[in-house]
Scaffold this motif. Structure first.
Motif, mmCIF file in Angstrom:
data_model
loop_
_atom_site.group_PDB
_atom_site.id
_atom_site.type_symbol
_atom_site.label_atom_id
_atom_site.label_comp_id
_atom_site.label_asym_id
_atom_site.label_seq_id
_atom_site.Cartn_x
_atom_site.Cartn_y
_atom_site.Cartn_z
ATOM 1 N N ASP A 1 0.930 -1.050 0.124
ATOM 2 C CA ASP A 1 -0.084 -0.069 0.162
ATOM 3 C C ASP A 1 0.686 1.159 0.033
ATOM 4 O OD1 ASP A 1 -2.724 -1.162 0.395
ATOM 5 O OD2 ASP A 1 -1.708 -2.274 1.746
ATOM 6 N N ILE A 2 1.940 1.131 -0.577
ATOM 7 C CA ILE A 2 2.992 2.445 -0.736
ATOM 8 C C ILE A 2 2.836 2.974 -2.046
ATOM 9 C CG2 ILE A 2 4.267 1.407 1.293
ATOM 10 C CD1 ILE A 2 6.540 1.061 -0.898
ATOM 11 N N ILE A 3 3.310 4.370 -2.113
ATOM 12 C CA ILE A 3 3.396 4.770 -3.498
ATOM 13 C C ILE A 3 4.796 5.547 -3.456
ATOM 14 C CG2 ILE A 3 0.907 5.213 -3.567
ATOM 15 C CD1 ILE A 3 1.105 8.159 -2.649
ATOM 16 N N GLU A 4 5.528 5.630 -2.556
ATOM 17 C CA GLU A 4 6.813 6.195 -2.591
ATOM 18 C C GLU A 4 7.925 5.633 -1.572
ATOM 19 O OE1 GLU A 4 8.696 10.691 -1.694
ATOM 20 O OE2 GLU A 4 6.682 9.926 -0.805
ATOM 21 N N VAL A 5 9.203 5.518 -1.905
ATOM 22 C CA VAL A 5 10.124 4.964 -1.282
ATOM 23 C C VAL A 5 11.196 6.182 -1.153
ATOM 24 C CG1 VAL A 5 12.175 3.262 -0.511
ATOM 25 C CG2 VAL A 5 9.682 2.691 -1.566
ATOM 26 N N GLY A 6 11.728 6.458 0.094
ATOM 27 C CA GLY A 6 12.594 7.493 0.036
ATOM 28 C C GLY A 6 13.825 7.076 0.902
ATOM 29 N N VAL A 7 15.140 7.755 0.516
ATOM 30 C CA VAL A 7 16.205 7.575 1.228
ATOM 31 C C VAL A 7 16.947 8.545 1.503
ATOM 32 C CG1 VAL A 7 18.300 6.252 1.093
ATOM 33 C CG2 VAL A 7 16.723 5.362 -0.436
ATOM 34 N N ILE A 8 16.933 8.816 2.945
ATOM 35 C CA ILE A 8 17.750 9.958 3.485
ATOM 36 C C ILE A 8 19.092 9.993 3.683
ATOM 37 C CG2 ILE A 8 17.571 11.879 5.564
ATOM 38 C CD1 ILE A 8 14.766 10.855 5.812
ATOM 39 N N TYR A 9 19.896 10.557 3.380
ATOM 40 C CA TYR A 9 21.518 10.465 3.663
ATOM 41 C C TYR A 9 21.939 11.563 4.806
ATOM 42 C CZ TYR A 9 20.925 8.202 -0.809
ATOM 43 O OH TYR A 9 20.360 7.361 -1.900
ATOM 44 N N GLU A 10 22.350 11.134 5.667
ATOM 45 C CA GLU A 10 22.866 11.829 6.762
ATOM 46 C C GLU A 10 24.326 11.324 7.197
ATOM 47 O OE1 GLU A 10 22.977 14.324 9.833
ATOM 48 O OE2 GLU A 10 21.393 14.148 8.489
ATOM 49 N N ASP A 11 25.489 12.126 6.862
ATOM 50 C CA ASP A 11 26.803 11.906 6.846
ATOM 51 C C ASP A 11 26.820 10.499 6.596
ATOM 52 O OD1 ASP A 11 29.421 12.144 7.802
ATOM 53 O OD2 ASP A 11 29.026 11.972 10.028
ATOM 54 N N LYS A 12 27.407 9.424 7.340
ATOM 55 C CA LYS A 12 27.454 8.006 6.781
ATOM 56 C C LYS A 12 26.264 7.005 7.180
ATOM 57 C CE LYS A 12 32.355 8.255 7.335
ATOM 58 N NZ LYS A 12 33.807 7.774 8.010
ATOM 59 N N GLU A 13 25.102 7.761 7.706
ATOM 60 C CA GLU A 13 24.050 7.015 7.895
ATOM 61 C C GLU A 13 22.901 7.290 7.037
ATOM 62 O OE1 GLU A 13 23.019 6.412 12.257
ATOM 63 O OE2 GLU A 13 23.782 8.448 12.428
ATOM 64 N N THR A 14 22.107 6.048 7.008
ATOM 65 C CA THR A 14 20.955 6.307 5.957
ATOM 66 C C THR A 14 19.662 5.941 6.641
ATOM 67 O OG1 THR A 14 22.491 5.390 4.338
ATOM 68 C CG2 THR A 14 20.048 5.002 3.892
ATOM 69 N N ALA A 15 18.486 6.451 6.251
ATOM 70 C CA ALA A 15 17.112 6.225 6.718
ATOM 71 C C ALA A 15 16.324 5.813 5.527
ATOM 72 C CB ALA A 15 16.687 7.269 7.557
ATOM 73 N N ILE A 16 15.644 4.965 5.571
ATOM 74 C CA ILE A 16 14.720 4.699 4.506
ATOM 75 C C ILE A 16 13.219 5.069 4.882
ATOM 76 C CG2 ILE A 16 13.857 2.852 3.033
ATOM 77 C CD1 ILE A 16 16.370 1.191 3.552
ATOM 78 N N VAL A 17 12.555 5.732 3.854
ATOM 79 C CA VAL A 17 11.198 6.117 4.222
ATOM 80 C C VAL A 17 10.259 5.555 3.228
ATOM 81 C CG1 VAL A 17 9.691 8.217 4.124
ATOM 82 C CG2 VAL A 17 12.083 8.425 4.934
ATOM 83 N N VAL A 18 9.137 4.897 3.773
ATOM 84 C CA VAL A 18 8.033 4.500 3.140
ATOM 85 C C VAL A 18 6.701 5.158 3.544
ATOM 86 C CG1 VAL A 18 6.629 2.473 2.930
ATOM 87 C CG2 VAL A 18 9.227 2.226 3.365
ATOM 88 N N ASN A 19 6.250 5.726 2.170
ATOM 89 C CA ASN A 19 5.137 6.571 2.094
ATOM 90 C C ASN A 19 4.035 5.630 1.939
ATOM 91 O OD1 ASN A 19 3.169 8.599 1.866
ATOM 92 N ND2 ASN A 19 4.147 9.624 0.255
ATOM 93 N N SER A 20 2.830 5.682 2.989
ATOM 94 C CA SER A 20 1.887 4.673 2.979
ATOM 95 C C SER A 20 0.504 5.382 2.522
ATOM 96 C CB SER A 20 1.774 3.882 3.996
ATOM 97 O OG SER A 20 0.587 2.906 3.908
ATOM 98 N N ILE A 21 -0.391 4.929 1.542
ATOM 99 C CA ILE A 21 -1.656 5.500 1.275
ATOM 100 C C ILE A 21 -2.643 4.773 2.354
ATOM 101 C CG2 ILE A 21 -1.310 6.203 -0.800
ATOM 102 C CD1 ILE A 21 -2.553 3.885 -1.920
#
Length: 755
Positions: free
Chosen positions: A241-261
């Motif tokens: 049920d998602i329409i978007e996946v995002g990747v946030i870059y923070e120095d040497k770290e990464t976060a993954i964002v899942v946008n759900s409807i």
């Protein structure tokens, strides 16, 4: 561009193209690049022929000879030790550093239909246009994902370039052959959606990538084919049920964002991952037991394998390896300090589509890294004013639109933005409100705060704990500073229920303090310096009694006031009107105004039933409120005036000499102008007078919001922000920006900066 021109790659290209400086064309010029079998750079210049195009009569270091090839004429020109070959074919002038290329053109090669289509899209009104058939000739890396190089992304890219002093804007298309060999075709048969990853990406991150689709199953099918997975591959229900996946870059770290409807369905897919690790700002941080799922599902866009924690922020499911990164994302989202809130991001959005299949946003440092990955040597291009750059691809029928923007931000773009500078946790929950004190060595500000174990902390304005000291009891009211030795060195001075402390900047007690008291101290310690000569008087309130001490902890015998008619309900204050000093405090039904030695100086002509609000000097009158909510003022002759402000019994008051602020339930009045706020649990208003400007702050402890207004009751831009206590506002360092400190979580304090 000037910095790029100093690179070896640029210099080599410039040297190869040296002979092109001889062309004096009034028409468009097409310059083509390729490499021979030995990897050497070859170029060909093509333009319309005219007799004045290539005049070389007066040029030094130039020579030429005529060569023949199958009854065709080729002119070999030598200029500054560089050789070039030129000829005319059907009124078209061609020049190249490769004779083989010209000879092949005499054989009338057939142009690619794809190349013709790409060439037909360019705009002759732009600075220049670029058509690239990706083969790593000049640009290889262009996305923040190292696994995706340009030569595996697409077959052709055509871009119009609009360049000026402050920005480079790219618009064009890209096209791959009708197969899933190219990354861009992973978006085939999908419809781009609105990118929203910027709504949860902290504005001081290195950037983010967002890819969208209207139907995950279609997108997943393309990914399976691209990655040549077994057709029996079954994906997680997490992404249904998602329409978007995002990747946030923070120095040497990464976060993954899942946008759900459908938050409920996505949460149901996370059953088995409900183990709460911690709670931050009322948002749970939970354990995630399938960190490999993102790289398995979304290769080549994602290679991150360590997302073992997650949180839910509205419709966003955010996964990361560290709790600290999730806390930062939560804090910036609540503080409205994400990319989407920044003016420089909004500015570049004007050049982009709201919906895109793939969007990459770069900070100055990440843009610098991308540039360096395409050159032999690394350099610092000093891109600090290019706050945000972006590249996006919008998939259409068998091709994709391309938009790019590198834009210098105006120096005023960050005006009034509020940034969280640091957030530190103490060893125990915070007891009182953090406040600023002055470092007499640096003349900058530091922070003092106390925890529930009665530890007092001194913290630098960089967030480093300088010392911790155990006290006997809770600090009453604000902590003052005095110069007990009159040598410019400042000490902290305050009272707890049974002690009066004087502590130096190293956390050591200053003898003969602390002073011990058997009877309880019931109001904050008042410190008076009548003549500004550092002859301090310390006033200790105990019930109905007021005691005055000097800095040797000795009773000042000349102070004759003995006791009030009841318990004193306000901290004693010192005011000066003209050349006279006044000491004022009150009980529930009497207001006292004394002189220096404790004798009555002003006797109010009538008594009232007083509220617990402080006494202020407002318009040269002793001003407070009654229990009924009326404003009561007493002049130096004892005359009383009452004013109905429409206040209920539950109200707060604060004034300067000419500005009155009242909070009544959810209505804030500043200089007779009233603003209606959301209902909440508000702290007492505080007034700050800094750089000839009035600021008024209140905090809603129920919704965790800090509000800041000017003297006209207008909200300061980008407020409210997250906070759980009253603030202290000041300029704490050497820059021109104001900072304020507030309580964050139960055991943390936050320093914000107003830019």
């Amino acid at each position: 561009m000037q910095k790029l021109s100093k690179s070896n790659s640029y210099k080599n290209l410039e040297q190869s193209l040296n002979t092109l400086s001889l062309l004096k064309s009034n028409n468009d010029v097409l310059v083509c690049f390729s490499k021979d079998t030995k990897g050497n750079l070859q170029y060909t210049a093509i333009t319309k022929y005219d007799s004045l195009l290539f005049k070389t009569d007066s040029i030094k270091n130039y020579s030429k000879e005529t060569l023949k090839y199958k009854n065709k004429t080729i002119v070999k020109s030598s200029f500054n030790n560089q050789s070039t070959y030129s000829t005319n074919i059907d009124s078209t002038f061609l020049s190249s550093n490769s004779k083989d290329i010209l000879e092949s053109l005499f054989n009338k090669p057939t142009a690619s239909d794809e190349l013709k289509k790409m060439y037909s899209t360019i705009n002759n009104n732009k600075t220049c246009s670029i058509i690239v058939k990706p083969d790593s000739l000049f640009i290889n890396q262009f996305l923040p994902v190292k696994q995706i190089a340009l030569n595996g992304f697409t077959n052709y890219i055509a871009l119009d370039v609009d360049a000026n002093q402050n920005e480079i804007i790219l618009n064009g298309i890209t096209k791959a052959t009708d197969s899933l060999e190219s990354v861009i075709n992973i978006f085939k048969n999908t419809i781009p959606q609105e990118n929203q990853t910027q709504n949860v990406t902290p504005s001081n991150s290195d950037g983010f990538m967002s890819f969208t689709f209207n139907n995950f199953k279609t997108f997943e099918s393309n990914l399976v084919a691209f990655n040549k997975r077994d057709s029996t591959y079954v994906s997680s229900k997490l992404f249904n049920d998602i329409i978007e996946v995002g990747v946030i870059y923070e120095d040497k770290e990464t976060a993954i964002v899942v946008n759900s409807i459908d938050n409920i369905a996505t949460k149901d897919a996370l059953i088995g991952n409900e183990n709460i690790i911690s709670t931050y700002r009322e948002i749970d941080i939970l354990e995630f037991n399938d960190p490999l799922i993102f790289s398995k599902t979304f290769k080549p866009f994602i290679s991150f394998n360590n997302a073992n924690l997650y949180c839910v922020i509205d419709n966003f499911f955010v996964f990361a390896e560290s709790r600290e990164l999730l806390q930062k994302i939560i804090a910036n989202y609540q503080n409205k300090t994400t990319f989407s809130e920044r003016s420089y991001f909004k500015n570049i959005k004007n050049h982009l589509s709201d919906e895109s299949s793939l969007l990459c946003v770069y900070s100055p440092s990440s843009l610098n890294n991308i540039i360096n990955q395409n050159f032999e040597e690394s350099s610092d291009y000093k891109l600090g004013r290019y706050n945000t750059s972006a590249l996006q691809f919008i998939y259409d029928n068998n091709f994709a639109h391309v938009n790019g923007i590198i834009k210098k931000s105006k120096s005023t773009a960050l005006l009034n933005s509020v940034s969280e500078e640091w957030n530190i946790k103490l060893e125990a929950d915070i007891l009182n409100e953090p406040q600023f004190v002055t470092n007499h060595i640096t003349k900058q500000k530091e922070i003092v705060v106390q925890d529930i174990d009665n530890n007092l902390y001194l913290i630098s304005n960089r967030g480093k704990v300088l010392w911790k000291k155990q006290l006997r009891g809770a600090v009453l009211g604000d902590i003052n500073q005095i110069d007990i030795y009159k040598n410019g060195r400042l000490q902290l001075c305050f009272a707890t229920p049974n002690r009066v402390y004087v502590i130096d900047r190293n956390g050591k007690d200053v003898a003969p303090f602390p002073g011990k008291f058997n009877d309880q101290i019931t109001q904050p310690l008042s410190i008076f310096d009548y003549d500004k000569k550092k002859n301090y008087r310390l006033l200790v309130t105990q019930g109905r009694n007021v005691l005055m001490y000097d800095v040797r902890a000795k009773i000042v015998n000349g102070f004759t006031f003995k006791s009030a008619n009841g318990a004193i309900i306000s901290q004693p204050k010192h005011f000066r009107i003209g050349s006279k000093d006044y000491i004022s405090f009150k009980t529930k039904d009497r207001l006292y105004v004394l002189d220096r030695v404790g004798r009555t100086r002003v006797q109010p002509k009538t008594n009232s039933s007083y509220s617990n609000q402080p006494i202020f000097l407002y318009n040269n009158q002793f001003t407070t409120t009654t229990k009924a909510g009326d404003l009561i003022s007493v002049n130096t002759n004892g005359n009383i005036s009452l004013k109905n402000l429409g206040l209920s019994e539950n109200h707060s008051l604060s004034t300067t000499s000419k500005t009155l602020v009242a909070l009544n339930e959810n209505k804030l009045t500043i200089k007779s102008k009233t603003s209606e706020l959301d209902f909440g649990d508000y702290s007492e208003p505080k007034i700050f007078y800094i750089n000839d400007k009035i600021y008024v702050s209140i905090t809603d402890k129920q919704s965790h919001k800090v509000y800041l207004f000017d003297s006209l009751s207008k909200s300061i831009a980008n407020f409210p922000v997250y906070g759980n206590s009253s603030i202290t506002l000041d300029n704490i360092d050497r820059d021109r920006n104001l900072e304020f400190i507030t309580k964050g979580e139960s055991n943390s304090i936050i320093l914000y900066q107003i830019n």
